[in-house]
Design a protein around this motif. Sequence first.
Motif, mmCIF file in Angstrom:
data_model
loop_
_atom_site.group_PDB
_atom_site.id
_atom_site.type_symbol
_atom_site.label_atom_id
_atom_site.label_comp_id
_atom_site.label_asym_id
_atom_site.label_seq_id
_atom_site.Cartn_x
_atom_site.Cartn_y
_atom_site.Cartn_z
ATOM 1 N N ARG A 179 36.014 -34.007 11.558
ATOM 2 C CA ARG A 179 35.646 -34.071 10.140
ATOM 3 C C ARG A 179 34.381 -34.905 9.949
ATOM 4 O O ARG A 179 33.480 -34.541 9.189
ATOM 5 N N SER A 180 34.313 -36.025 10.654
ATOM 6 C CA SER A 180 33.164 -36.920 10.551
ATOM 7 C C SER A 180 31.887 -36.237 11.047
ATOM 8 O O SER A 180 30.818 -36.360 10.431
ATOM 9 N N ILE A 181 31.994 -35.488 12.150
ATOM 10 C CA ILE A 181 30.825 -34.785 12.707
ATOM 11 C C ILE A 181 30.323 -33.736 11.724
ATOM 12 O O ILE A 181 29.119 -33.645 11.438
ATOM 13 N N TYR A 182 31.245 -32.932 11.172
ATOM 14 C CA TYR A 182 30.824 -31.895 10.225
ATOM 15 C C TYR A 182 30.253 -32.510 8.940
ATOM 16 O O TYR A 182 29.323 -31.967 8.343
ATOM 17 N N ARG A 183 30.812 -33.635 8.507
ATOM 18 C CA ARG A 183 30.284 -34.301 7.304
ATOM 19 C C ARG A 183 28.830 -34.740 7.528
ATOM 20 O O ARG A 183 27.968 -34.536 6.685
ATOM 21 N N LYS A 184 28.567 -35.342 8.699
ATOM 22 C CA LYS A 184 27.200 -35.785 9.007
ATOM 23 C C LYS A 184 26.250 -34.595 9.088
ATOM 24 O O LYS A 184 25.105 -34.667 8.639
ATOM 25 N N ARG A 185 26.727 -33.506 9.653
ATOM 26 C CA ARG A 185 25.889 -32.294 9.720
ATOM 27 C C ARG A 185 25.625 -31.750 8.323
ATOM 28 O O ARG A 185 24.506 -31.314 8.021
ATOM 29 N N ARG A 186 26.662 -31.738 7.492
ATOM 30 C CA ARG A 186 26.472 -31.275 6.113
ATOM 31 C C ARG A 186 25.405 -32.113 5.421
ATOM 32 O O ARG A 186 24.511 -31.575 4.751
ATOM 33 N N ASP A 187 25.503 -33.431 5.561
ATOM 34 C CA ASP A 187 24.545 -34.317 4.905
ATOM 35 C C ASP A 187 23.132 -34.102 5.448
ATOM 36 O O ASP A 187 22.158 -34.103 4.687
ATOM 37 N N ALA A 188 23.019 -33.883 6.777
ATOM 38 C CA ALA A 188 21.710 -33.611 7.376
ATOM 39 C C ALA A 188 21.141 -32.295 6.857
ATOM 40 O O ALA A 188 19.935 -32.184 6.590
ATOM 41 N N LEU A 189 22.002 -31.292 6.696
ATOM 42 C CA LEU A 189 21.571 -29.983 6.182
ATOM 43 C C LEU A 189 21.046 -30.111 4.750
ATOM 44 O O LEU A 189 19.939 -29.640 4.435
ATOM 45 N N ASN A 209 23.979 -29.414 16.176
ATOM 46 C CA ASN A 209 23.972 -30.852 15.904
ATOM 47 C C ASN A 209 22.895 -31.222 14.874
ATOM 48 O O ASN A 209 22.057 -30.394 14.505
ATOM 49 N N GLU A 210 22.943 -32.470 14.423
ATOM 50 C CA GLU A 210 22.039 -32.910 13.348
ATOM 51 C C GLU A 210 20.569 -32.735 13.710
ATOM 52 O O GLU A 210 19.751 -32.322 12.873
ATOM 53 N N GLN A 211 20.245 -33.029 14.961
ATOM 54 C CA GLN A 211 18.854 -32.903 15.394
ATOM 55 C C GLN A 211 18.380 -31.456 15.277
ATOM 56 O O GLN A 211 17.266 -31.179 14.803
ATOM 57 N N ARG A 212 19.231 -30.523 15.697
ATOM 58 C CA ARG A 212 18.866 -29.093 15.621
ATOM 59 C C ARG A 212 18.797 -28.621 14.173
ATOM 60 O O ARG A 212 17.971 -27.781 13.820
ATOM 61 N N ILE A 213 19.676 -29.143 13.332
ATOM 62 C CA ILE A 213 19.634 -28.782 11.908
ATOM 63 C C ILE A 213 18.309 -29.238 11.294
ATOM 64 O O ILE A 213 17.662 -28.496 10.539
ATOM 65 N N ARG A 214 17.874 -30.450 11.634
ATOM 66 C CA ARG A 214 16.595 -30.953 11.109
ATOM 67 C C ARG A 214 15.414 -30.159 11.681
ATOM 68 O O ARG A 214 14.423 -29.919 10.988
ATOM 69 N N GLN A 215 15.544 -29.719 12.940
ATOM 70 C CA GLN A 215 14.509 -28.857 13.527
ATOM 71 C C GLN A 215 14.450 -27.526 12.773
ATOM 72 O O GLN A 215 13.362 -27.007 12.488
ATOM 73 N N ALA A 216 15.630 -26.974 12.428
ATOM 74 C CA ALA A 216 15.670 -25.729 11.647
ATOM 75 C C ALA A 216 14.934 -25.915 10.327
ATOM 76 O O ALA A 216 14.161 -25.044 9.895
ATOM 77 N N ALA A 217 15.147 -27.060 9.684
ATOM 78 C CA ALA A 217 14.480 -27.334 8.405
ATOM 79 C C ALA A 217 12.958 -27.385 8.584
ATOM 80 O O ALA A 217 12.213 -26.867 7.739
#
Length: 417
Positions: free
Chosen positions: A298-308, A377-385
Motif C-alpha cells: 500500500r505504501s509503495i503504491y501510495r508513493k507512486r500515486r503521489d509521484a504520478l 517505480n517512482e523514478q520511471r514514473i518521473r521519467q515518463a512525465a
Amino acid sequence: MDNAMTDFHRIKRLPPYVFEQVNRIKAAARANGADIIDLGMGNPDLDAPKHVIAKLCETAGRPRTDRYSASKGIAGLRRAQAGYYQRRFGVSLNPDTQVVATLGSKEGFANMAQAITAPGDVVLVPNPSYPIHAFGFLMAGGVIRSVPAEPTPAMFPALERAMQHSIPKPVALVVCYPSNPTAYVAGLDFYKDLVAFAKKHELILLSDLAYAEVYFDGEPPPSVLQVPGAIDCTVEFTSLSKTYSMAGWRMGFAVGNQRLLAALTRVKSYLDYGAFTPIQVAATAALNGPDDCIHEMRSIYRKRRDALVDSFGKAGWKIPAPAASMFAWVPIPEKFRELGSLEFSKLLLEKSDVAVAPGIGFGEHGDEYVRIALVENEQRIRQAARNIRRFFDGADKTLHNVVPITTPTENPMAKAG
C-alpha cells in the motif's frame, strides 16, 4: 481478424481486443530498441511475500501434491478466506457452502456468468468497466445493458430506467469498487441502497472487490456483504493478485450466497480441478500470515500515486488522484481529446515511449480517458512525465504527422456495452 475465426458464434459476439493494438505497437518499438515505460496493463511488478514463496517451495514435491486438487479449493484455504472476511469486514461465512476458490477473480466471474445466464438474459453492467464484467456474460449468451459507473445516488434513477426499459427483465447487476478502471470507491450507505434495489427487483448482485486492500486515503473500502441481508442475493469476488502481488499465481475467491455458489461449484467441477495444491497451500499461508507485506504494498503504491500526480501535473497533464486501486483514470488533455483514447494512446507511445490503456477498451463511455497503472517505480514514473512533457511541448509542430482521426463508425469498441 481471420475470417475463419469470425465464423464462430461466440467469437462474433466479441469486439476486437482494443489493447492488442497498443500492445503490437509497444512490441514493435521494443524490438527496435525503444525503452518503453509501460503504465498500461495492471500487472503488479512487486514480489510476492517471501513466506508465501517459501510455503510454495516447501509444499511442492511432497507426496500427493501433484495429484488433481479440489475444484472449489482445499478446506484449509476456504477456512482462511472465511477468516479474512471475519477479520476485515466482520462478515461470517461458512467455508463449506459460502466460499469457493477460483483461478483468479476473472475466471470466477466468467464461470459465474456461465452458471446463471440463459440465452438472451439481460445483465446490468457499469460503463466503463473491466472487460470481463460485460464479456463474461456476452460469451455466456447474455445481453448487456450499460449503467453509470459512479457510486452516487444519481445511479439509482438510471438503474430504475434500465429495469423499466429492458426486455426481458434484467437478472443481474455487476458492481466493482474500488473500481477498475475508474478508481471510484463506494461507501456502505451506497451498498445499503444497492442491496435494497437488488432485492426490490429480484436481481443477483455480483461485486468485484479485487482492490479491497489497495487504498490510500481514509477508511478501508467496505464489502457489500457487510449490509444485513446482502448475502440473500450477492456473490463477491476477491483476489490475491493485487493484495499479495500474486497475479500470475491465479488465485481468487467467490463468496456469498450459498445457492449461487453451488451453481458456480457445479460449473467449475466440469471445467477444472482447481489450482495446483502447493499454490493453494501457499495462498492459505498468505491469508493466515502477517499483514506487514500488505502495508508495504500500500505504501509503495501510495508513493507512486503521489509521484504520478506531482510529475505529470508539472508536465502539463492534470491527474485526478485515485483514493484506491492501482490505477489513475485520467481525462485526455484537451488538445488531443478529439483523437479518442485509442489514437491518443498510440500517439503517446510513438512520441514519448509511454504506454497507457485506452479508455475505449473499458466501454464507449471511457473514450475521453486513459487508464494509467502504477506498475513502474517512482523514478520511471518521473521519467515518463519528462518524456510526455517533451512530446507536449513539441506537439504543435509534430501533430500534422498524426494518423487521421477515426470516425465513430470505425470505432472498434462502438458496439461494446
